[in-house]
Scaffold this active site. Structure first.
Site, PDB file in Angstrom:
ATOM      1  N   HIS A 244       0.860  -1.175   0.000  1.00 41.45           N
ATOM      2  CA  HIS A 244       0.000   0.000   0.000  1.00 41.45           C
ATOM      3  C   HIS A 244       0.897   1.227   0.000  1.00 41.45           C
ATOM      4  O   HIS A 244       2.003   1.201   0.548  1.00 41.45           O
ATOM      5  CB  HIS A 244      -0.902   0.011   1.228  1.00 41.45           C
ATOM      6  N   HIS A 256      -3.615   9.238   1.431  1.00 41.49           N
ATOM      7  CA  HIS A 256      -3.571   8.021   0.622  1.00 41.49           C
ATOM      8  C   HIS A 256      -4.955   7.702   0.064  1.00 41.49           C
ATOM      9  O   HIS A 256      -5.968   8.236   0.526  1.00 41.49           O
ATOM     10  CB  HIS A 256      -3.051   6.849   1.460  1.00 41.49           C
ATOM     11  N   CYS A 338      -3.601   3.102  -5.338  1.00 42.01           N
ATOM     12  CA  CYS A 338      -2.942   3.977  -4.370  1.00 42.01           C
ATOM     13  C   CYS A 338      -1.547   4.397  -4.822  1.00 42.01           C
ATOM     14  O   CYS A 338      -1.095   5.511  -4.551  1.00 42.01           O
ATOM     15  CB  CYS A 338      -2.870   3.291  -3.009  1.00 42.01           C
TER      16      CYS A 338
END
Length: 393
Positions: A244, A256, A338
């Site tokens: 991530h 994010h 992301c």
């Protein structure tokens, strides 16, 4: 998994010293001043076998005498090497089955404590802390504590979590195997770079918790990363199967692209809904969160590696771009995840290295599978034609 049934000679290039004399491995046989120590020596007499065993035993006695708690021990099995951590008083901790290094029953392979001599089994043993050149080892008492804390833990994977992975983790906090890496590199030379990409993907499947990474060690690592952060830095949170990404904006905060709390995953924690774990992707949203909340129990790394390819924008502009997207809803695994988001913020480039690596690895893997299939088909056709010719005669 496979069962170790008989000793197999090796082909390493290393040379050992025994009282100033050479114990070298040359062309698949171990030699002691020109005398063969191979387990498969042809026409070896009973007396020669006893003499060879005595020399190996003497060598191992010297190894045991100089071994210190926390040392990594390498047991030369011939085709491969087994690894263990020495904990003192002639005892070692290692990952093995009840009947030996390997076992067809994966549930039987676990972290065990055994005597040095039981594990040696008549093979040459050496202290091997060669990885000290790459990584700083933990203090000896901590290495032993780490090994002891894993006693009884069941789990084995030849490629991702074998005895060398375990001992490297105990000594350095790095789950790594030179033996496996060499095989993967050889495969890459033979079949192309895609093999290494596929291997790297599978290594990513191993979460730190799988190899026993304690939460306090993760916290210690993440604190070191946090103290080195600057506004505008990109952060990579290792989730195991994937990473991530977030952007650091200062004051312990990150921005994010994340899934919402209630997007159809029930009781799953928010940190596990990031990127590919989300179900209702249309609910992924750009949000502002605390660095430590996003990290959870996972390892975090500062990753501005693309600075070598693209010039980053000024920190203030990076943060401004990220803030301008707060609350924006939208997600696409391939085109807008992301990683795409944070790299757009820092470089004005929407790119995702992990998506491209997956795509390349799968493409190469598919190509190799296709070639193998064609070869198998041609082989089948050839056999059929041969049978037809024989039947004609």
């Amino acid at each position: 998994m496979f069962t170790r049934k008989k000793k197999t000679v090796s082909n390493p290039t290393e040379t050992r010293k025994h009282k100033g004399e050479t114990l070298s491995d040359i062309k698949g046989t171990k030699t002691h001043n020109g005398e063969t120590l191979s387990h498969k020596r042809v026409k070896e007499t009973a007396e020669e076998k006893l003499a060879r065993a005595a020399r190996i035993k003497e060598h191992n006695e010297e190894t045991l005498a100089k071994a210190k708690p926390g040392d990594m021990l390498k047991f030369d099995r011939g085709l491969y090497c087994h690894w263990a951590i020495y904990i003192g008083e002639g005892r070692v901790i290692h990952l093995a089955g009840s009947e030996g290094d390997m076992n067809d029953n994966a549930s039987d392979v676990k972290v065990r404590e055994d005597s040095f001599w039981k594990v040696a089994e008549g093979d040459l043993v050496d202290v091997s802390n060669d990885k000290d050149d790459r990584w700083d080892p933990y203090p000896p008492d901590e290495i032993v504590e780490r090994a002891t804390s894993r006693l009884g833990r069941v789990g084995y994977n030849l490629v991702l979590y074998n005895c060398e992975h375990f001992t490297s983790w105990c000594r350095y906090g790095k789950s790594q195997s030179d033996q496996v890496d060499r095989v993967a590199a050889a495969g890459s030379e033979l079949f192309g770079g895609g093999v290494m990409q596929i291997y790297d993907i599978f290594k990513g499947l191993v979460n730190p918790s799988y190899v026993g990474m304690a939460s306090k060690e993760v916290r210690r690592h993440n604190e070191a990363v946090y103290t080195d952060l600057n506004v505008g830095d990109l952060l990579e949170f290792k989730r195991g199967m994937y990473s991530h990404w977030a952007l650091f904006i200062g004051d312990s905060e990150v921005i994010h692209l994340s899934g919402e709390d209630d997007d159809g995953l029930g009781e799953v924690e928010k940190k596990h809904i990031f990127t590919i774990s989300g179900v209702s992707f249309d609910k992924a949203i750009v949000c502002r969160d605390n660095f430590w909340d996003v990290a959870g129990d996972d390892m975090v790394y500062k990753n501005n590696s693309n600075d070598s390819k693209w010039t980053p924008l000024p920190p203030s502009q990076i943060v401004e771009r990220a803030l301008s997207k707060l609350g924006r809803v939208g997600y696409n695994l391939i085109f807008s995840n992301c990683e795409h988001f944070v790299k757009w913020c820092r470089y004005n480039m929407e790119r995702s290295d992990q998506v491209e690596s997956y795509a390349t690895g799968l493409a190469v893997g598919g190509a190799i599978a296709a070639v193998v299939g064609v070869v198998a088909w041609l082989g089948g056709e050839s056999k059929d034609r041969t049978k037809e010719k024989k039947s004609e005669h």
